[in-house]
Scaffold this active site. Sequence first.
Site, PDB file in Angstrom:
ATOM      1  N   SER A  62     -18.155 -17.337  -4.082  1.00 38.34           N
ATOM      2  CA  SER A  62     -17.380 -17.084  -5.294  1.00 38.34           C
ATOM      3  C   SER A  62     -15.956 -17.621  -5.176  1.00 38.34           C
ATOM      4  O   SER A  62     -15.400 -17.749  -4.080  1.00 38.34           O
ATOM      5  CB  SER A  62     -17.321 -15.581  -5.576  1.00 38.34           C
ATOM      6  OG  SER A  62     -18.619 -15.033  -5.562  1.00 38.34           O
TER       7      SER A  62
HETATM    8  N1  SAM Z   1     -20.904 -12.846  -1.983  1.00 31.68           N
HETATM    9  C1  SAM Z   1     -21.295 -14.195  -1.683  1.00 31.68           C
HETATM   10  C2  SAM Z   1     -20.335 -14.890  -0.782  1.00 31.68           C
HETATM   11  O1  SAM Z   1     -19.325 -14.293  -0.376  1.00 31.68           O
HETATM   12  O2  SAM Z   1     -20.612 -16.043  -0.442  1.00 31.68           O
HETATM   13  C3  SAM Z   1     -21.547 -15.016  -2.926  1.00 31.68           C
HETATM   14  C4  SAM Z   1     -22.816 -14.626  -3.554  1.00 31.68           C
HETATM   15  S1  SAM Z   1     -23.590 -15.781  -4.617  1.00 31.68           S
HETATM   16  C5  SAM Z   1     -22.450 -15.944  -5.933  1.00 31.68           C
HETATM   17  C6  SAM Z   1     -24.868 -14.685  -5.226  1.00 31.68           C
HETATM   18  C7  SAM Z   1     -25.926 -14.328  -4.203  1.00 31.68           C
HETATM   19  O3  SAM Z   1     -26.730 -13.295  -4.739  1.00 31.68           O
HETATM   20  C8  SAM Z   1     -26.856 -15.480  -3.873  1.00 31.68           C
HETATM   21  O4  SAM Z   1     -26.843 -15.723  -2.496  1.00 31.68           O
HETATM   22  C9  SAM Z   1     -28.229 -14.971  -4.339  1.00 31.68           C
HETATM   23  O5  SAM Z   1     -29.299 -15.432  -3.548  1.00 31.68           O
HETATM   24  C10 SAM Z   1     -28.031 -13.476  -4.229  1.00 31.68           C
HETATM   25  N2  SAM Z   1     -28.933 -12.636  -5.028  1.00 31.68           N
HETATM   26  C11 SAM Z   1     -29.397 -12.826  -6.294  1.00 31.68           C
HETATM   27  N3  SAM Z   1     -30.183 -11.793  -6.655  1.00 31.68           N
HETATM   28  C12 SAM Z   1     -30.223 -10.918  -5.600  1.00 31.68           C
HETATM   29  C13 SAM Z   1     -30.853  -9.662  -5.350  1.00 31.68           C
HETATM   30  N4  SAM Z   1     -31.629  -9.072  -6.249  1.00 31.68           N
HETATM   31  N5  SAM Z   1     -30.648  -9.065  -4.165  1.00 31.68           N
HETATM   32  C14 SAM Z   1     -29.879  -9.642  -3.211  1.00 31.68           C
HETATM   33  N6  SAM Z   1     -29.256 -10.835  -3.382  1.00 31.68           N
HETATM   34  C15 SAM Z   1     -29.422 -11.462  -4.560  1.00 31.68           C
END
Ligand code: SAM
Length: 217
Positions: A62
């Site tokens: 992000s």
């Molecule tokens: N917090 C992260 C970082 O610091 O790099 C950025 C996260 S990225 C914007 C969103 C993440 O949410 C992705 O890696 C995606 O695979 C994960 N995601 C989507 N749906 C999810 C779920 N139901 N449970 C866990 N992770 C999920």
Amino acid sequence: MTNFEDAREHMITDQLAARGIRDQRVLDAMRRVPRHAFVPEESRAQAYADRAVPIGSGQTISQPFMVAVMTEALLLKGTERVLEVGTGSGYQAAILAELACDVISIERRPELAETARTALAARGYTNIRVIVGDGTVGYPSAQPFDGILVTAGAPRVPESLKQQLSATGGRLVIPIGPPELQRLAVIVRDENRFSQSLRENCVFVPLVGAEAWPGGG
Ligand code: SAM
């Protein structure tokens, strides 16, 4: 930019402090954590850019400002147990681990969870557990959580996450809305009452799972 320390200092002053991030603990944590260490080699030159950056598997780390806004909204003092949904690169988990006692972070993509574990272990964090699974249903065996941070965009607030908040003052920060544009929601629990305030507009990758968007892969 190759001088990462300078880039990080610019990020703190120009992207965060100048835009209203006031919590000194949040600013200091984001000054301490080397964001570039959580970004793949090919994107490293962009690590401190004022935007989300690709981390592989179609996902992103992000934007620094959004990390700061969401973290600040949790009002962490240092004693809390926090759940993050969407580990991605592990960067947000590292920031949370600097500011809270105990962090559990759930990622649905095993390959990202593994890369994040490696990056976090290399930085010496011992208060973060990265779990592979569907974070929309929370993590019942470790509830309640003083803070829950969801770093992917949801169509609505997952009921399981609300129910896993600490009964007095538990805080949930989550982007809510259609895939093209969400609004950051902050939900605060007081026993069986939940208050919700809406904050910044934002655009996150979709939260995919039982209590969010459908989808496979
Ligand atoms: N917090 C992260 C970082 O610091 O790099 C950025 C996260 S990225 C914007 C969103 C993440 O949410 C992705 O890696 C995606 O695979 C994960 N995601 C989507 N749906 C999810 C779920 N139901 N449970 C866990 N992770 C999920």
